[in-house]
Design an enzyme around this catalytic site. Structure first.
Site, PDB file in Angstrom:
ATOM      1  N   CYS A   1       0.868  -1.178   0.000  1.00  0.00           N
ATOM      2  CA  CYS A   1       0.000   0.000   0.000  1.00  0.00           C
ATOM      3  C   CYS A   1       0.905   1.228   0.000  1.00  0.00           C
ATOM      4  O   CYS A   1       2.126   1.133   0.109  1.00  0.00           O
ATOM      5  CB  CYS A   1      -0.896  -0.002   1.233  1.00  0.00           C
ATOM      6  SG  CYS A   1       0.044   0.068   2.784  1.00  0.00           S
TER       7      CYS A   1
ATOM      8  N   GLU B   1       0.863  -0.514  16.413  1.00  0.00           N
ATOM      9  CA  GLU B   1       0.020   0.633  16.073  1.00  0.00           C
ATOM     10  C   GLU B   1      -0.871   1.017  17.252  1.00  0.00           C
ATOM     11  O   GLU B   1      -1.040   2.200  17.561  1.00  0.00           O
ATOM     12  CB  GLU B   1      -0.842   0.322  14.847  1.00  0.00           C
ATOM     13  CG  GLU B   1      -1.688   1.512  14.424  1.00  0.00           C
ATOM     14  CD  GLU B   1      -2.681   1.192  13.321  1.00  0.00           C
ATOM     15  OE1 GLU B   1      -3.753   1.830  13.296  1.00  0.00           O
ATOM     16  OE2 GLU B   1      -2.398   0.321  12.486  1.00  0.00           O
TER      17      GLU B   1
END
Length: 325
Positions: A17, A131
């Protein structure tokens, strides 16, 4: 040529991505500008092949900033870090390059804003994921982790009318919405983030798998076990009707017994996986009777993120220094 046994459905989009591409290039550019070693806190992205390739070029991966020599160059991974990590780096006079994915940064800013307005923040995500740790670090006194629907019963808030949910960007859409539905049953006043936190790339890769899984006897997902979005793709394939699905880092990890009685093989890869690994898997399948590859397209991706500003500044500074000689 081996006798044809079946076909391959190839998911599109798959693989890198924009955020992963930016992070990997950031390490490569840092090595070009500063020379080896360049330190990287945690894995720059969750993929064994990428990490090993960068190590060969001179990147040194560490768990914490305290392992980095004072004054050295350190890159923060695509998953983001907490303000405390930035402070630790400053105390050690480290030259930092922040390769946090801009979509993760967006969630960090949302956490800051809602904490400033004194909301209770319910962060949907997986305990221990980098994250999640980075996002919670933005507002630790206001944020609670909700690790799936089964964790909803444990949530306690100060004011049911002043509560908002945010999420880890790499979860499956279905998984997140199931948790949100449970939270809304407990807290009808629950607010949603101003925009969907699930990353576009995660959604698109899952959608492509959903479109092809019903036709697949087997879905092979290229990705590492610590890659949340890759693990989710296996789950999505099974939920969408695939008879079997497995996660592999390399073609060599595929068990030929998995192909027994298989007519259609689906192939995709997680958002941190370089295309060369998919090509190797397609070659491996072709040699075993699956030469025909048909693409299943779910979305067009054209998004590109600018490199971290620290790299641009340092490149310009080096250009000035060179021209002055």
């Amino acid at each position: 040529m081996p006798e044809a046994r079946g076909r391959v459905l190839l998911a599109d989009p798959r693989g890198y991505c924009a955020g992963v591409d930016r992070a990997v290039i950031a390490v490569e550019k840092a090595l070009e500008i500063h020379g080896a070693p360049v330190y990287v806190r945690k894995q720059i992205v969750h993929n064994k092949h990428v990490v090993a390739t960068l190590e060969r070029r001179g990147a040194v991966f560490v768990e914490e900033t305290e392992e980095v020599p004072e004054g050295a160059v350190v890159v923060f991974s695509a998953h983001g870090v907490s303000p405390a990590v930035h402070e630790q780096a400053a105390q050690r006079s480290l030259r930092t390059i922040d390769a946090t994915c801009p979509l993760v940064t967006k969630v960090h800013k949302e956490a800051q804003r809602f904490a400033k307005d004194d909301y209770d923040i319910l962060l949907i995500g997986h305990r221990g994921h980098e994250e999640v740790e980075g996002t919670m670090g933005e507002a630790p006194t206001h944020t609670q982790l909700v690790d799936g629907p089964d964790d909803v019963a444990n949530v306690q808030v100060r004011d049911p009318e002043k509560v908002v949910w945010l999420s880890q960007t790499t979860l499956s859409v279905d998984e997140t919405l199931a948790t949100v539905d449970q939270l809304k049953m407990r807290f009808p006043g629950l607010q949603s983030p101003p925009s969907d936190d699930i990353c576009y790339a995660t959604q698109n890769r899952q959608q492509a798998v959903k479109q092809m899984a019903g036709e697949c006897d087997l879905v092979l997902v290229v990705g590492s076990t610590n890659s949340s979005n890759s693990v989710r793709l296996v789950e999505v394939a099974l939920e969408a009707g695939a008879r079997a699905s497995y996660l592999v880092d390399y073609a060599a990890e595929v068990d030929e017994a998995w192909l027994e009685g298989v007519q259609t093989v689906g192939v995709t890869s997680g958002a941190s996986v370089p295309e060369v690994l998919v090509s190797e898997l397609l070659d491996w399948l072709g040699q075993r009777g699956y030469p025909d590859v048909e693409t299943v397209k779910a979305a067009e991706e054209r998004l590109v993120f600018a490199l971290p500003h620290e790299l641009k500044q340092r490149r310009e500074a080096l250009t000035v220094d060179t021209s002055a000689e």
